[in-house]
Design a protein around this motif. Structure first.
Motif, PDB file in Angstrom:
ATOM      1  N   ILE A  81      -3.975   0.476   6.515  1.00 14.77           N
ATOM      2  CA  ILE A  81      -5.341   0.078   6.148  1.00 14.77           C
ATOM      3  C   ILE A  81      -6.346   0.886   6.969  1.00 14.77           C
ATOM      4  N   SER A 121       0.371  -7.558   4.245  1.00 17.24           N
ATOM      5  CA  SER A 121       0.560  -6.158   4.637  1.00 17.24           C
ATOM      6  C   SER A 121       0.980  -6.052   6.097  1.00 17.24           C
ATOM      7  N   LEU A 163     -10.124  -2.107  -0.788  1.00 18.73           N
ATOM      8  CA  LEU A 163      -9.706  -3.510  -0.888  1.00 18.73           C
ATOM      9  C   LEU A 163     -10.909  -4.410  -1.153  1.00 18.73           C
ATOM     10  N   LEU A 190       0.814  -1.218   0.000  1.00 18.13           N
ATOM     11  CA  LEU A 190       0.000   0.000   0.000  1.00 18.13           C
ATOM     12  C   LEU A 190       0.846   1.266   0.000  1.00 18.13           C
ATOM     13  N   ILE A 234      -9.232   2.730   2.900  1.00 21.73           N
ATOM     14  CA  ILE A 234      -8.433   1.724   2.179  1.00 21.73           C
ATOM     15  C   ILE A 234      -9.106   0.354   2.275  1.00 21.73           C
TER      16      ILE A 234
END
Length: 383
Positions: A120, A115, A128, A93, A124
């Protein structure tokens, strides 16, 4: 990758969702040597400074492929109908064009994310989900925030990773925890299982420390053979108590140990072995693309290049004609350590980690973390 929960209970969660139903009676053929799972290390960029990073990631993204070339590779992946692409890094990311690249991969190829979780956000996580990610794996290396933060090199990374897990679960994504096992945290695997249960994740993947990248500086943190054996024994007892799946990664020899412990007959033992062998390993059913387009047998073998996507097509690299890749299709034939080369299960296990072997002197030598008594097990089951 050993599906410990499947071996012990017959159940799976994420694995079944991605691969379809499989078990020891009918092992998975989800991936094959010429149709492998691809781990795409899409950038060297990262907002953390993890002690064990096999790619030595950091803020510098010099050398990362440009967007146009990455999208071209995504199209090649789709053309080959690769079953699964796991985006990794660095931190995937960290790339501003991440979603543009990820959305360029077409069905039936599935996509997953590996990740550190710290980036996140709610927004985000929504993206996803909209991009149809099948699975999100987020790294947690200790249930103790201060220990995790030291391992990850940035204060506050534990709290941000936990928020990333919550945000992903809240939008309906299938989420798991990835834990790198060291001498310092292997004794708290039971606590990690409880933590995973409280978080409501679907999987926990336990990675035995591999000695690549920055991890070459912490090889003294490798767990002992006895620590690994005790951990596997504890999992046999604890796994049935949880509804998520547990995977053992970078320690295929633990699968042989589990098969010996769980089998009720010789026929049963052989079924477990077929299940283990079907999982694949570096260069055989898995491959890795590095940030600069170089192709490796897997993400942990950063020093071994089998192709370069700046000059070659993916289909010509993943080929029996590729002499650089060919040794990894039959890794057991290459082993020359006194233990691995004579092991009756070398074709099942593949010899463990080549980088751990190299750290002790020989790339094709013995993995120093293998704890099984292979001769005893073979004699017991007349293998």
């Amino acid at each position: 990758m050993i599906p410990a929960t499947l071996m012990i209970t017959g159940r799976s969660t994420v694995s079944g969702e991605i691969k379809g139903k499989y078990d020891k009676e009918a092992p998975s053929n989800f991936s094959r040597p010429l149709r492998p799972v691809i781990f795409w290390n899409i950038t060297r960029g990262c907002n953390l400074k993890c002690l064990h990073c096999y790619i030595s990631a950091g803020p510098d993204t010099t050398g990362d492929l440009p967007t146009e070339k990455a999208i071209e590779i995504a199209h090649q992946i789709s053309e080959m109908k690769i079953p699964l692409v796991v985006f990794s890094g660095g931190e995937p990311l960290y790339r501003k064009d991440f979603f543009e690249i990820a959305s360029s991969i077409d069905s039936p190829t599935k996509i997953a994310l590996s990740s550190n979780g710290t980036l996140i956000s709610e927004k985000i996580a929504d993206k996803l989900a909209e991009t149809n990610f099948s699975y999100i794996g987020i790294s947690i290396d200790s249930v103790h925030p201060e220990v995790h933060d030291v391992f990850r090199g940035v204060k506050g990374s534990f709290e941000k990773a936990v928020n990333g897990i919550r945000n992903s679960i809240n939008v309906g994504l299938s989420v798991g925890i990835r834990t790198t096992l060291t001498k310092g945290n292997i004794e708290e695997v039971g606590l990690m299982l409880e933590f995973a249960h409280r978080m409501g994740v679907h999987r926990i993947s336990l990675y035995l420390l591999d000695i690549a990248g920055r991890a070459t500086q912490i090889s003294d943190l490798l767990p002992t053979k006895e620590q690994i054996r005790r951990m596997v024994d504890s999992l046999i007892e604890s796994i049935p108590n949880y509804d998520f799946e547990v995977l053992l990664v970078r320690m295929n020899f633990a699968g042989i140990y589990l098969a010996d412990k769980l089998a009720l007959s010789r026929e049963d033992f052989l079924k477990y072995l077929r299940l283990i062998r079907s999982q694949g390993d570096c260069g055989r059913k898995t491959i890795s693309i590095f940030p600069d387009g170089e192709v490796k047998p897997c993400q942990f073998l950063s020093g071994v290049t089998v192709g370069d996507l700046k000059r070659e097509r993916l289909s010509s690299i993943i080929s029996y004609e590729n002499t650089k890749l060919r040794p990894f299709f039959h890794a057991s034939d290459m082993l020359r350590g006194p233990k691995c080369s004579t092991c009756p299960f070398k074709d099942i296990c593949g010899g463990g980690s080549r980088m751990r072997a190299l750290n002790f002197g020989d790339f094709w030598g013995d993995d120093p973390t293998c704890f099984i008594d292979a001769e005893r097990i073979a004699d017991k089951w007349q293998f």
